[in-house]
Design an enzyme around this catalytic site. Structure first.
Site, short mmCIF file in Angstrom:
data_model
loop_
_atom_site.label_atom_id
_atom_site.label_comp_id
_atom_site.label_asym_id
_atom_site.label_seq_id
_atom_site.Cartn_x
_atom_site.Cartn_y
_atom_site.Cartn_z
N ASN A 156 0.87 -1.18 0.00
CA ASN A 156 0.00 0.00 0.00
C ASN A 156 0.91 1.23 0.00
OD1 ASN A 156 -1.78 2.07 0.49
ND2 ASN A 156 -2.22 1.49 2.60
N TRP A 157 1.01 1.86 -1.16
CA TRP A 157 1.92 3.01 -1.27
C TRP A 157 1.35 4.27 -0.62
CZ3 TRP A 157 4.93 3.51 -6.56
CH2 TRP A 157 5.75 2.38 -6.73
N LYS A 158 0.08 4.23 -0.26
CA LYS A 158 -0.58 5.42 0.30
C LYS A 158 -0.36 6.61 -0.66
CE LYS A 158 0.29 3.55 4.84
NZ LYS A 158 0.04 3.71 6.26
N GLY B 41 2.70 -1.19 4.29
CA GLY B 41 2.72 0.22 3.94
C GLY B 41 4.13 0.69 3.64
N GLY B 42 4.76 1.31 4.63
CA GLY B 42 6.07 1.95 4.45
C GLY B 42 7.10 1.09 3.74
N GLU C 251 -5.63 -4.88 10.52
CA GLU C 251 -4.60 -3.86 10.73
C GLU C 251 -4.91 -3.09 12.01
OE1 GLU C 251 -2.52 -2.76 6.82
OE2 GLU C 251 -4.24 -1.44 7.01
N GLU D 28 -6.94 4.82 7.66
CA GLU D 28 -6.71 6.23 7.32
C GLU D 28 -7.92 6.82 6.61
OE1 GLU D 28 -2.88 5.67 5.47
OE2 GLU D 28 -2.06 5.17 7.43
N HIS E 225 -9.60 1.25 4.76
CA HIS E 225 -8.32 1.44 5.47
C HIS E 225 -8.55 2.41 6.63
CE1 HIS E 225 -4.21 2.63 6.34
NE2 HIS E 225 -3.82 1.54 5.71
N GLY F 267 2.36 2.20 10.75
CA GLY F 267 3.36 3.26 10.62
C GLY F 267 4.07 3.61 11.91
N SER G 239 3.21 -2.17 10.34
CA SER G 239 4.65 -2.19 10.60
C SER G 239 5.31 -3.52 10.24
CB SER G 239 4.93 -1.83 12.07
OG SER G 239 4.54 -0.49 12.31
C1 PEP Z 1 -0.89 0.22 5.96
O1 PEP Z 1 -1.02 1.41 5.87
O2 PEP Z 1 -1.71 -0.54 5.43
C2 PEP Z 1 0.27 -0.30 6.68
C3 PEP Z 1 0.26 -1.55 7.04
O3 PEP Z 1 1.30 0.59 6.94
P1 PEP Z 1 2.74 0.28 7.59
O4 PEP Z 1 3.21 -1.04 7.04
O5 PEP Z 1 3.59 1.42 7.21
O6 PEP Z 1 2.50 0.16 9.07
#
Ligand code: PEP
Length: 253
Positions: free
Chosen positions: A8-10, A228-229, A161, A96, A94, A167, A207
């Site tokens: 997920n590049w956001k 994500g990241g 999640e 966010e 999600h 994050g 994470s």
């Molecule tokens: C996400 O936003 O779906 C996510 C899992 O982010 P991160 O891996 O950065 O915690």
């Protein structure tokens, strides 16, 4: 089922990053017995699809869609539009989106319907906030999100999640992930029957990094991860995909 590794590049990424990832993922994907998918921002889906080419095993997804197929909804994107530019998946609900855009379970359920209408696989995100976990309400919250966000004809993927793990560099214990995934499977089985529930991939997200990926991916009932990241660095994303294979041979935790 083959592990499903979704990036997920956001709201991150450039055309240059697309070119770099398309080349790296294409080179690695055929040798990896995992399903790989990337969900970049909307404007990058079409160029990503063009770089991957028609035969690529790497799937692309959107990060949201509108319930309607078209209309006066400035700034929104229809599931059909995602499909037309090369997506076969869409992340919905999600945290966010739930937080920043006030998305309700009912709205997410309508979006899941739109994904089905357009032939996209929905990845529906659920997860509790830290205060809810501390209050012992994690299953109640996640169970409510599942009940409200999934239509009766649901076919797709669920991503657990925990909001406090996204994050932050913090992750639940292996036992907490296993317990929540067992709860998800049991809740889905009660609603859809054991056979349908057993075919729904359950992803963990929050994470996930190369350093913790084997541990997480070997957890019972974890069928893949939503990243994500770490998905923005192709070496890290591919290291996580390889961890899914290593996890198959690791003693279960
Ligand atoms: C996400 O936003 O779906 C996510 C899992 O982010 P991160 O891996 O950065 O915690």
């Amino acid at each position: 089922m083959r592990p499903l590794i979704v990036g997920n590049w956001k709201m991150n990424g450039t055309l240059a990053l697309v070119a770099e990832h398309a080349a790296a993922l294409t080179a690695a994907a055929s040798a990896l017995a995992v399903d790989l998918a990337v969900c970049p921002p909307f404007p990058l889906i079409a160029p990503f699809a063009a770089q991957l080419g028609r035969e690529s095993p790497v799937r692309l997804g959107g990060q949201d869609c509108h319930p309607e197929a078209q209309g006066a909804h400035t700034g929104d994107v229809a599931a059909e539009m995602l499909r037309e530019v090369g997506a076969s998946l869409v992340i919905l609900g999600h945290s966010e989106r739930r937080q920043d855009h006030g998305e309700s379970d009912a709205l997410i359920r309508a979006k899941v319907g739109a994904a089905r209408r357009a032939g996209l696989t929905p990845i529906v995100c659920v997860g509790e906030k830290e205060a809810e976990r501390e209050a012992g309400r994690a299953e109640e919250v996640v169970g409510g999100q599942l009940a409200g966000s999934l239509p009766d004809d649901f076919a797709g993927v669920i991503a657990y999640e925990p909001v406090w793990a996204i994050g932050t560099g913090r992750t639940p214990t292996g036992e907490d992930i296993a317990a929540m995934h067992r709860f998800l499977r049991k809740t889905l089985a009660a609603r859809f029957g054991a056979a349908r529930a057993g075919a729904i991939p359950l992803l963990y997200g929050g994470s996930v990094k190369p350093a913790n990926a084997v541990e997480i991916l070997k957890t019972a009932e974890v069928d893949g991860v939503l990243v994500g990241g770490a998905s923005l660095v192709s070496d890290d994303f591919l290291a996580i995909a390889r961890a899914a294979l290593l996890a198959r041979f690791a003693p279960s935790g």
